[in-house]
Structure formats: structure tokens, C-alpha cells
Design a protein around this motif. Structure first.
Motif: not given
Lengths: 325, 476
Positions: A15, A18, A301, B285
């Protein structure tokens, strides 16, 4: 348990890759560093030398993915992708446009951000859960009805209005606290009081309504009827049974934001002049400081993924039925 | 003049066409109509729908754009002005053209700031000069102002009452014909709310709207009802223009994200396997990047692209419109994940039901099963999330414009209004009207949207179907 945590951490890697690729695409491929340089230096009067200088200053003068002119491993490492994107994984953020080290800046600005975000979060959670419990206790009465009306009205008000209105009323008309600014130590109380209260007030509407729905859903279940049949008082039912069980859905929404508290609040910090990460981000956006925005995207993130992991772990703490494997 | 079709206009009209088409589709199917009837039965639903319709009408009128023809110089072919106007601009021509020098308070006849003027005898004095348009028809402001304002308000209110009564009379006569009763009986039933739909709530909302709009319009003929802003623009005009921007962001964003969310959600849930993994990875994501930052990054990039290519757009309005559309696209990309996850979970459940297995046994293709059997059964989730998202998007526009990653600064929107007006609170004396006007209009729009969303959710959510609580008194 440990195996589960490790596996979840491994899931996080693709992730983050990404996210990294996405920001790389956004910042370097959709618009080339040349475009950004021209934008920053002013579109009209810009010379190729100025662009080259701008790019060299920031290390954007390398090839994107593959450096033909380099030798060995440097063919891959001496590129924009490696220097700017891959190094984020090591939390090396490079320098902002004003020449300061971004990592250092983040560490010093984390304090004020947390000083405002944590009290807002804790107090807000306490107030909204209590208010929602109150409405659930008086369910299907006029108190409940007007409470919900109040919530809908409060969530229809722009968060900008809470900040601007609160600042105007409390600081300008009543002169109770300074309009904006920040100081270290205990002195910070003076500056933090108003933003925290405004942050709590702005969140009351939607959270209270959401928690009330959860409580009402729990109250309709069989075990609650059993508890009442045992002769428990309504208050005991609410606090000992409903509150505990309603914690599970509440946790899903709440735990995930805890790590994100580090990021601070964009609006509050910028209106109250608090030198935290939120105002740092806003300043970077306004100054079009791409390095800082990229660093904040990555940190955001990472924190979000940490929040997801914490959510899953907190389930095991509150709900013995959940077993992680 | 030559008509101009901006990108957002085209999409707005596409959306209206979709709305009408689905309206016709639904009206022919009894089982679909039943849920909408429940929306109509709710008082809050009907009242908020009335307000929303009023907002949408303003927004649609503001979506018909054209470029006025320039006065042709003798012998030369006349060109078209670079300025794009809308039908709303034509209707509000006096407000639009009646700009003052700077701030003036609501209904004022004087500027808000003193100015040095030269008196006829040659000496200079610091006075509040008269406005060019607001109250310009008054010869002696102090003597006539109060009377004039009262008269205009009353005239507007009288017209509003007249219009309102006409609406009520039409509704009563229509109802009487329909039910085959006398008009007195029809009126009684409507007034007491004994009709199937909550017509009395709709009429009450309409009446309130008319009572506010009537005097406002009547006063707008001679004054700036909500004052003027820093550069002397009429605040009422600005707020009315902002409505379109808010509606466009609230609706087009959804339109953009729906195909993604629905297609990916259904496919992930139905097909499963690596496709499911891939789609889940995609939305995790996207979701893991904090929304504001992703929007900021994308908007910065769009801005670089737009500034690099000034030749893409013929007029400033088209450039601003491209940025508005880009904002909708970006918001759409960041906001489809929630709906996608809901749809995936629901499809996972539906996939195991007997009727889907029956369809599979008949040899129906996956596409046919998804389209014919699963999609109709998740539409309520789509609808609920669309109406729930709307109010959040309208609010988000203001915040994003404040951060500087919202609409183009030349686009009139609630966000840009608040952004330019917020510093005025620090002035002495305080300039409060443009800020308050933007907040109040936004509040009414968002409140109506929230109430309508609640009514729709209550009517469509099957989980609530059994538990429709009857609350005491008029709350039912």
C-alpha cells in the motif's frame, strides 16, 4: 497475535509503495519538473538558465527512473525516483524550498499539533458520547427530537463559521483569550482553550447523531430486554450493557483517526496561528512547496495504515469474540 | 449573442436528463414508487425538497450561458465579448451593474467609509458619500429612507402573499377536482395534513420562501439588500451566483464517481479472487492518503497544467470552469472508495442468495446477473450515499477554497466569498454582511440537503423498514 501484527505490517508495504508511486506520478510525470520550475519562477520572464538552476537546487535535474550516465548501482539510485520517492521509506524527506530540513521541521511542529489535537479529540469524544447517551436515554421524547434537530442544524453549519464566529465573539468582542498565536509550556493554555472548544463544538452534530444511532440499535437487541427483565434500572442497562457493546462500532470510527492526530488540523491551526503540522501543510500548499506536500502525503498514509492496524488490535481488547490469527 | 456551453453546463444538463429519465422509469413501476411515496409522506422531506427545488431552479438558470455581441464598430464585423454571462445575470442585471465604490451596509444609502469631498464653497469635509445606486432615488435620505424601505417591504410582502395564495388556491382546486370534493373539504384536508403526501409542509416552506424573496426582490430594486463587498459588488447577487457552484460541486462530483464506485464495487464483490484483491488494494491505497492532501496535490498539478497552457481556453470563464470541473473530478476520485466498499460488501451477500444462484443455473452471463439482478438491489445504497454526500461536498468546497485548493478565485462561490470576507471582521467598524450572507445561504442549502437525505434514507433503507418508530405527537 504477534504473527498477525507482522502479517498486517507486511500488507502495509504494497500500500505504501502504491501511495509512493501515485505521488511520484502526480508530482513528476503528470507535470514535469520543468513545468513546476516555470510555475514557481513566474510563467512569463523565465530563462532556461533559471530553470536549470531551480532544478539543480532541488535535485530535480536528474533523470526520472534510469540514469544512463551513471555507473553500477548509481544508474538506479541517482534518479529523481530514488532520491525523492524511495527515500521517503527511510523517512528522509529532504529540504523544503526555504532550505530547512523537513524532517527536523516535522519533529518540532508535532508538539503544538498534538497539544491541540489530543484535547480536542478526548474532550470531543467524551462530550459527544455523553450527549448521545442522554438522547438515547430520553429516546422518543421531545428532548430526543429537539436534540436531533439541534444536531442536524449543527452539522449543517460550515466549520469555517465555527472558527470565524468563535474567534470574533470570544476574542474580539469579549476579549477573553488572544485571537491567535502560540507559546510554549503552561502559557499555551491561553492560546489552546478557544481552538479546542471550537473543535469540539464543530464535531458535536455529526458524531452525536452517529453514536445515538448506534446506541438505539444496541438498545433494540435481545440482551438489553433480558437485562431489563432482570429488573435492572434503565441507567444500569445503558451504562453497563449498552455502552460496552456500542463501543465496538464506535471504536472502528475513532481508533483509526488517533494516529492522524499527529497531522494536526489544517483549518484550526492556520486560523489560530499555531505553528503545528497543519499550518505547515497549508503554508506549503499556498507556497506550492512540493517537497513538503509530498512528505506530508507519505506521513499521512503511514499514520492511516497504523490507524487501521490499531483498530483491528483494539477489537480484541473490547470484543472477546474477535480472535486474530 | 452566441450561446456558450461550458463543460459543467453540459454535465449539469446531462444530469437533469438522467433525472428525468429515471423519474419516468420509476413512475411506471409501482414497487420503486413506493419508497418515493414514503419520502413524500415525510414533512421534513417535502419541506426540504421544496427549498432544494428553489435552489436548483436558480442553479439551472445560472447554467444557461452566452457571450453577448459587442457593438460593432462601423464597417468592421462585430465580435463577441470575451465575457461569458448566464441567464441569471440577465435577470439580475440591475444588481450586477449596480456596483458601488466599496463597502456599504445592507439597505444603506451611504458608503461605509468616509471620503474627503469638496464642498461647493471650496472647503473640504470628511463625509459618508451617497451611493451611486443604493437609495439613489431618495432626495432626502433621513426623511424618506424609513418610509421608503417600509413601503417597499410591504409591497414585496403583499406580492408574496398574493403569489402564495395563488399557489394554495391552485393546489386546493387541483386536489378538490382529484378527490371529487368541494374546495372547503379539500382545503381542510390539506391544512390538517390528512393528505397522503405532506403537501402542507411543502406549501408552508414555499410560503416562507416567498415571504423572504418578495420583500428582498422589491427592495433590491432600489437598494443593496445585503450590502456590497469590498469592490462594491452586490452581495445578494454574489450569493445567488454561488448557488450554482455549490450545486455543481455537490452533484457533478457524485456523477463522476458513481461509475467507478458501482462498477468496481459490484465486480469486486461478485467475481472475487484476484480481481477483488486488486480492487481492494486500489481503494485502500487511495483511502490511505489523507483526502485534503491528495486533493491539494492534484489541484496543484491541475493548476500547473492550466497555467502552462493558456491557449486551451478561449475565455476566462472557460478556464475557471475547467478548474471547477477538475475539482469535481478530483473530489470524485477521492470519494468513491466509501461507496465502493459498501457495494462490495452488499454484493458479497447478494451473490449467495437463491435468485442469483437460479440465474446462474439458467446460464445467465456474469454481466447480465450484475446488471439485471444485483444492480437494482443495491440501488438504494447508491441513492442514499449520493444524497448523503451532497451536503458534505457543499461544505467541503468552502473549506478547500479557503485553503487555496478550491475553485478558481474568479469563480463566485460560497468559499471564495467567505475567503475574501473573513478579514473584514478585523476591521473597525465590523463588516459582517457578506460573511453572514454566505454562511446563511450555505446553511439553508446544506440543512435542506441534510433533511432531505434523512427522509430518503428513512424511506429507502430496508434495515429501518421494520423499525419505523412512531414518535409522540407530530413527530411521526
Amino acid at each position: 497475535m504477534l504473527a498477525y501484527v507482522v502479517r498486517r505490517l507486511l500488507y502495509a508495504i504494497p500500500i505504501l509503495i502504491g501511495v509512493n508511486l501515485l505521488t511520484f506520478l502526480l508530482f513528476f510525470v503528470v507535470n514535469t519538473p520543468d513545468d513546476m520550475a516555470r510555475m514557481q519562477l513566474g510563467i512569463k520572464r523565465v530563462t532556461p538558465e533559471a530553470i536549470a538552476h531551480w532544478k539543480a537546487e532541488r535535485g530535480y535535474d536528474k533523470p526520472l527512473l534510469y540514469n544512463r550516465n551513471a555507473e553500477g548501482a548509481a544508474r538506479v539510485t541517482n534518479t529523481i525516483f530514488f532520491e525523492k520517492s524511495v527515500k521517503l521509506f527511510a523517512f528522509e524527506f529532504g529540504r523544503a524550498d526555504d532550505g530547512r530540513d523537513i524532517g527536523n521541521e516535522i519533529r518540532t511542529r508535532m508538539g503544538p499539533s498534538l497539544a491541540i489535537a489530543v484535547p480536542t479529540f478526548v474532550l470531543g469524544l467524551f462530550v459527544t458520547v455523553s450527549f448521545a447517551l442522554l438522547l438515547a436515554f430520553f429516546r422518543a421524547t421531545y428532548l430526543d427530537f429537539w436534540g436531533v434537530v439541534l444536531c442536524v442544524a449543527m452539522m449543517s453549519i460550515s466549520s469555517l463559521f465555527y472558527i470565524i464566529g468563535g474567534q470574533y465573539l470570544v476574542s474580539k468582542v469579549w476579549h477573553l483569550v488572544p485571537i491567535s498565536g502560540y507559546a510554549g509550556g503552561l502559557d499555551a493554555m491561553r492560546f489552546l482553550l478557544l481552538p479546542v472548544l471550537i473543535g469540539v463544538a464543530a464535531g458535536i452534530g455529526s458524531s452525536t447523531r452517529w453514536y445515538r444511532t448506534i446506541f438505539l440499535e444496541e438498545i433494540g437487541k435481545d440482551y438489553v430486554r433480558t437485562a431489563r427483565a432482570k429488573g435492572l434500572s434503565e441507567l444500569a442497562v445503558l451504562f453497563r450493557h449498552v455502552l460496552k457493546n456500542a463501543l465496538i462500532p464506535i471504536l472502528t470510527g475513532v481508533v483509526v483517526v488517533i494516529p492522524l492526530l499527529f497531522m494536526g488540523s489544517l483549518l484550526t491551526e492556520s486560523f489560530f496561528g499555531i505553528p503545528g503540522l497543519g499550518s505547515y501543510t497549508i503554508d506549503a500548499i499556498n507556497a506550492q512547496d512540493f517537497a513538503v506536500v509530498r512528505a506530508m502525503v507519505f506521513i499521512g498514509s503511514v499514520l492511516y495504515i497504523a490507524g487501521l492496524l490499531l483498530t483491528d488490535l483494539s477489537y480484541t481488547l473490547v470484543d472477546p469474540r474477535v480472535r486474530l490469527q | 449573442m452566441t450561446p456558450v456551453l461550458l463543460w459543467t453546463d453540459a454535465l449539469v444538463f446531462l444530469l437533469v436528463a438522467c433525472g428525468i429519465a429515471s423519474g419516468i422509469y420509476i413512475s411506471r413501476r409501482e414497487y420503486l414508487l413506493a419508497s418515493w411515496h414514503r419520502v413524500g409522506e415525510s414533512r421534513a422531506g417535502m419541506a426540504s425538497l421544496t427549498l432544494l427545488v428553489a435552489f436548483v431552479v436558480v442553479g439551472l438558470i445560472d447554467s444557461l450561458h452566452y457571450r453577448p455581441r459587442l457593438e460593432a464598430a462601423s464597417g468592421q464585423p462585430g465580435g463577441y465579448s470575451g465575457e461569458v454571462r448566464s441567464l441569471l445575470d440577465v435577470l439580475l442585471q440591475p444588481l450586477r451593474d449596480g456596483t458601488e465604490k466599496t463597502y456599504s451596509a445592507p439597505l444603506a444609502a451611504h458608503l461605509y467609509a468616509r471620503e474627503t469631498v469638496e464642498l461647493p464653497d471650496g472647503s473640504q469635509a470628511r463625509v459618508f458619500p451617497r451611493l451611486k445606486h443604493g437609495g439613489a432615488h431618495l432626495a432626502d435620505v433621513e426623511a424618506e429612507w424609513g418610509r421608503d424601505v417600509t413601503l417597499r417591504t410591504l409591497r414585496g410582502a403583499a406580492l408574496a402573499v398574493l403569489a402564495g395564495l395563488t399557489f394554495v388556491a391552485l393546489a386546493v382546486l387541483f386536489a378538490a377536482r382529484r378527490w371529487g370534493t368541494g374546495w372547503q373539504a379539500a382545503w381542510r384536508r390539506i391544512r390538517r395534513g390528512e393528505t397522503r403526501f405532506a403537501w402542507h409542509a411543502a406549501l408552508a416552506a414555499l410560503g416562507m420562501l416567498l415571504l423572504l424573496a418578495g420583500p428582498a426582490l422589491s427592495l433590491a430594486g432600489g437598494y443593496h439588500v445585503l450590502g456590497t463587498d469590498k469592490v462594491g459588488q452586490d452581495v445578494l447577487y454574489l450569493t445567488l451566483k454561488s448557488i450554482r457552484t455549490g450545486l455543481v460541486i455537490g452533484t457533478l462530483t457524485t456523477l463522476v464517481m458513481l461509475p467507478f464506485a458501482v462498477a468496481l464495487g459490484l465486480v469486486a464483490g461478485y467475481v472475487g479472487g484476484w480481481v477483488d484483491d486488486l480492487i481492494q488494494y486500489l481503494y485502500t491505497t487511495l483511502n490511505s492518503i489523507p483526502g485534503v492532501l491528495l486533493i491539494a496535490a492534484a489541484v496543484l498539478m491541475v493548476q500547473v497544467a492550466i497555467d502552462m497552457h493558456p491557449d486551451w481556453f478561449a475565455t476566462a470563464a472557460q478556464r475557471a470552469d475547467a478548474r471547477l470541473l477538475a475539482l469535481c473530478l478530483i473530489l470524485g476520485v477521492t470519494s468513491w472508495t466509501g461507496l465502493c466498499r459498501l457495494l462490495r460488501a452488499e454484493t458479497l451477500k447478494l451473490r449467495e442468495l437463491e435468485y442469483v444462484q437460479a440465474a446462474q443455473a439458467f446460464g445467465a452471463s456474469a454481466a447480465r446477473i450484475l446488471g439485471r439482478h444485483i444492480l437494482p438491489n443495491v440501488m438504494h445504497i447508491v441513492l442514499i450515499s449520493v444524497v448523503m454526500d451532497f451536503s458534505g461536498l457543499v461544505l467541503a468546497e468552502a473549506v478547500l477554497s479557503y485553503i487555496g485548493i478550491g475553485v478558481d478565485p474568479s469563480t463566485i462561490s460560497f468559499g471564495t466569498m467567505i475567503n475574501t470576507a473573513r478579514l473584514e471582521l478585523a476591521r473597525e467598524p465590523v463588516v459582517w454582511w457578506s460573511l453572514l450572507a454566505a454562511f446563511v445561504f450555505m446553511f439553508v442549502l446544506v440543512l435542506a440537503a441534510n433533511l432531505f437525505a434523512d427522509a430518503v434514507r428513512d424511506a429507502f433503507d430496508p434495515r429501518l423498514a421494520g423499525s419505523r418508530r412512531s414518535l409522540p405527537g407530530k413527530m411521526a
